[in-house]
Motif scaffolding. Sequence first.
Motif, PDB file in Angstrom:
ATOM      1  N   ALA A 485     -49.115  36.598  70.093  1.00  0.00           N
ATOM      2  CA  ALA A 485     -49.109  36.047  71.453  1.00  0.00           C
ATOM      3  C   ALA A 485     -49.816  34.701  71.472  1.00  0.00           C
ATOM      4  CB  ALA A 485     -49.814  37.014  72.402  1.00  0.00           C
ATOM      5  N   GLY A 486     -49.296  33.797  72.271  1.00  0.00           N
ATOM      6  CA  GLY A 486     -49.857  32.450  72.339  1.00  0.00           C
ATOM      7  C   GLY A 486     -49.198  31.495  71.376  1.00  0.00           C
ATOM      8  N   ARG A 487     -48.250  32.014  70.553  1.00  0.00           N
ATOM      9  CA  ARG A 487     -47.500  31.143  69.639  1.00  0.00           C
ATOM     10  C   ARG A 487     -46.008  31.389  69.861  1.00  0.00           C
ATOM     11  NH1 ARG A 487     -52.191  32.427  65.339  1.00  0.00           N
ATOM     12  NH2 ARG A 487     -53.611  30.766  66.002  1.00  0.00           N
ATOM     13  N   LEU A 488     -45.333  32.065  68.938  1.00  0.00           N
ATOM     14  CA  LEU A 488     -43.924  32.388  69.178  1.00  0.00           C
ATOM     15  C   LEU A 488     -43.868  33.725  69.911  1.00  0.00           C
ATOM     16  CD1 LEU A 488     -42.083  31.274  65.917  1.00  0.00           C
ATOM     17  CD2 LEU A 488     -42.453  30.026  68.034  1.00  0.00           C
ATOM     18  N   ASP A 489     -43.902  33.667  71.239  1.00  0.00           N
ATOM     19  CA  ASP A 489     -44.023  34.870  72.058  1.00  0.00           C
ATOM     20  C   ASP A 489     -42.761  35.731  72.060  1.00  0.00           C
ATOM     21  OD1 ASP A 489     -45.361  32.370  73.734  1.00  0.00           O
ATOM     22  OD2 ASP A 489     -46.697  34.090  73.503  1.00  0.00           O
ATOM     23  N   LYS A 490     -41.603  35.090  71.975  1.00  0.00           N
ATOM     24  CA  LYS A 490     -40.333  35.812  72.066  1.00  0.00           C
ATOM     25  C   LYS A 490     -39.654  35.855  70.701  1.00  0.00           C
ATOM     26  CE  LYS A 490     -41.003  36.063  76.465  1.00  0.00           C
ATOM     27  NZ  LYS A 490     -41.400  37.353  77.081  1.00  0.00           N
ATOM     28  N   LYS A 491     -39.069  37.017  70.381  1.00  0.00           N
ATOM     29  CA  LYS A 491     -38.357  37.183  69.115  1.00  0.00           C
ATOM     30  C   LYS A 491     -36.959  37.677  69.434  1.00  0.00           C
ATOM     31  CE  LYS A 491     -42.821  38.538  67.359  1.00  0.00           C
ATOM     32  NZ  LYS A 491     -43.399  38.401  68.722  1.00  0.00           N
ATOM     33  N   VAL A 492     -35.970  36.901  69.042  1.00  0.00           N
ATOM     34  CA  VAL A 492     -34.586  37.185  69.405  1.00  0.00           C
ATOM     35  C   VAL A 492     -33.746  37.346  68.141  1.00  0.00           C
ATOM     36  CG1 VAL A 492     -32.547  36.334  70.614  1.00  0.00           C
ATOM     37  CG2 VAL A 492     -34.828  35.890  71.542  1.00  0.00           C
ATOM     38  N   TYR A 493     -33.110  38.508  68.019  1.00  0.00           N
ATOM     39  CA  TYR A 493     -32.240  38.777  66.866  1.00  0.00           C
ATOM     40  C   TYR A 493     -30.823  38.299  67.164  1.00  0.00           C
ATOM     41  CZ  TYR A 493     -29.406  41.465  63.555  1.00  0.00           C
ATOM     42  OH  TYR A 493     -28.512  41.838  62.584  1.00  0.00           O
TER      43      TYR A 493
END
Length: 605
Positions: A485-493
């Motif tokens: 959290a606070g960096r790449l908050d979302k992860k999309v496949y």
Amino acid sequence: MEKQRNAVLLKNDLIDNKYKVLLFIKQGANAETYRVKDGGGKIYFLKLFSTSKTHRSSFDADGNLLEIEFLKKIKHPNIVGYKDSGEIIVNQVKYLYLVLHFISGETLAERIGRERISTAYDVKQYISGILEGLKYLHQHGDCIIHNEITPQNIMLNLSGDVPVPIIIDFGHARSFYQSSKSFNRQGLDPYYLAPECLSNLYAPQSDLFSTGALMYHLLFGMPPWYKEVPAFKASREKPEDIVAAEREKPPSFPNIKHQFIGFEDTILKIVNKALQTDIDQRFKTAAEFLEVLKGETPIHDILIRETSQENTPAAPNLKRTERATGKGFEAIAGMKDLKNLLQTEVIDALLHPDQYAEYGVTIPNGMLLYGPPGCGKTYFAKRLAEEVGFNFLDLKPSDLASIYVHGSQEKIAKLFEEAKKNAPTIMFIDELDALVPNREGNLNHSYASEVNEFLAQMTNCAERGIFIIGATNRPEKIDTAILRAGRLDKKVYLPPPDFEARKAMFELYLKSRPLDFGIDYDLLANQTEHYVSADIELIVNDAARRALKEKARISMKILEEVIKGNKPSVPLSEIQKYQALRAKMEGEDDAQNPPERRHIGFNKN
């Protein structure tokens, strides 16, 4: 005993019954270098010349090698010392040898490659020693011009309390009174060559220009007018032509005052004068250069074009932000859930920051797009930038690479400065795993430092108006701290495209091509299950080439034959691994039953 690196001489070979070979050092275009010792056990350098490979301009009228003849006459503490010379026959081939006094130390190139110089005193000390040697050479009866003052040709003698710079390698040295018509520039570094040398002319002031270029390198991390050239251009363009074109512009002097202890503005004026392309505007002699450097003679004001940190040579060709324009999400079919998510949490927040601030809601720092190669990660990132019309930085790890220690760290910092200045900015980084690899493995120190720098810059970068989109085929290789959290908050496949997306892609790629009647896009989509986007584009291109060869229209028959001959580039087993990895990253318990894939598609128009 076998030869070392195909060297002419072997270990323990005896040269003229005087020098025993200890080890092979390096091999050049026409000479090899060895470490040898005499009968008393004293160590020397031995340079072995192949007469058949040495350019004719390297010999005088009597057939003597100029490098040897010059060094016989020279004796100065800042110039490599001559010991002996002669000729030998090895395997019925004639060689000339030159024995030089051993220098205990390293080259200046090795010194600055290990770490950048941080004091103006060190810069002046090194340049002063070089100028003392050049002053001696230029005032010699033959007025010897070295013609190759570079970091590689300056040795630092470390045997005493203070490093002493010593000029070595006189392979391109010439007398000022010698004809330059046959001067051979092959192998010379054009970034240090004076402009007149590019036209086969040289003078004492040519060495002073090279010294100025070397001084610039010590200050700014690379030679003046340096330009990184892509490999495809390097094969077509001569480095000398590139350098000459760059020198049409005045040299750039970034603001580095805070980086050097004891820095004074006069040091930039000195470098600028030495780098004048007009030979008459440079220092006239090494003695004049020395007097100004030591502060014994004032230097007249010369216009200095001091640039901002974004233009420092440590980050050549740093990409600038450009506003993205295009159809945006309209060019992508499907992915409704993801579009809604980005609309609410990213796009609206960037467009209406005051409203979000009122509720204490901020935009996420960024998101990670991951999945098998060829699934359109880069395509989606660009369409997102078009949708919102933000400034857009499209980057690859190679854009941030540096040949200098910690150079990539500086580039990363300057990159974020550029993005902040032009906020709101979408920063797209392809192959993110190569830029921020996991530090838990056997990662060398410089890479770990670059990961640390990137982590520091990413932290809460949304507050600076920067949204990062990282793309990777190997999410498990990325440093885990990046995904917190606070960096790449979302992860999309992003999986391989589904039926609707494949159908839309065939329509897109076949559009405006000569088509036969009866193209069944539903059937094509059914026959390409598990094919990624790049596979479908390849199929269409192969079908077009086959039709062209047959002088026919692209038919359903041709397309089906091409599909049969092209298997999916990503095996089903790999796709299943990605699905399991997705379940792990999204915190799902059942990796064997991943949720329904998001639909992905491309422009149908």
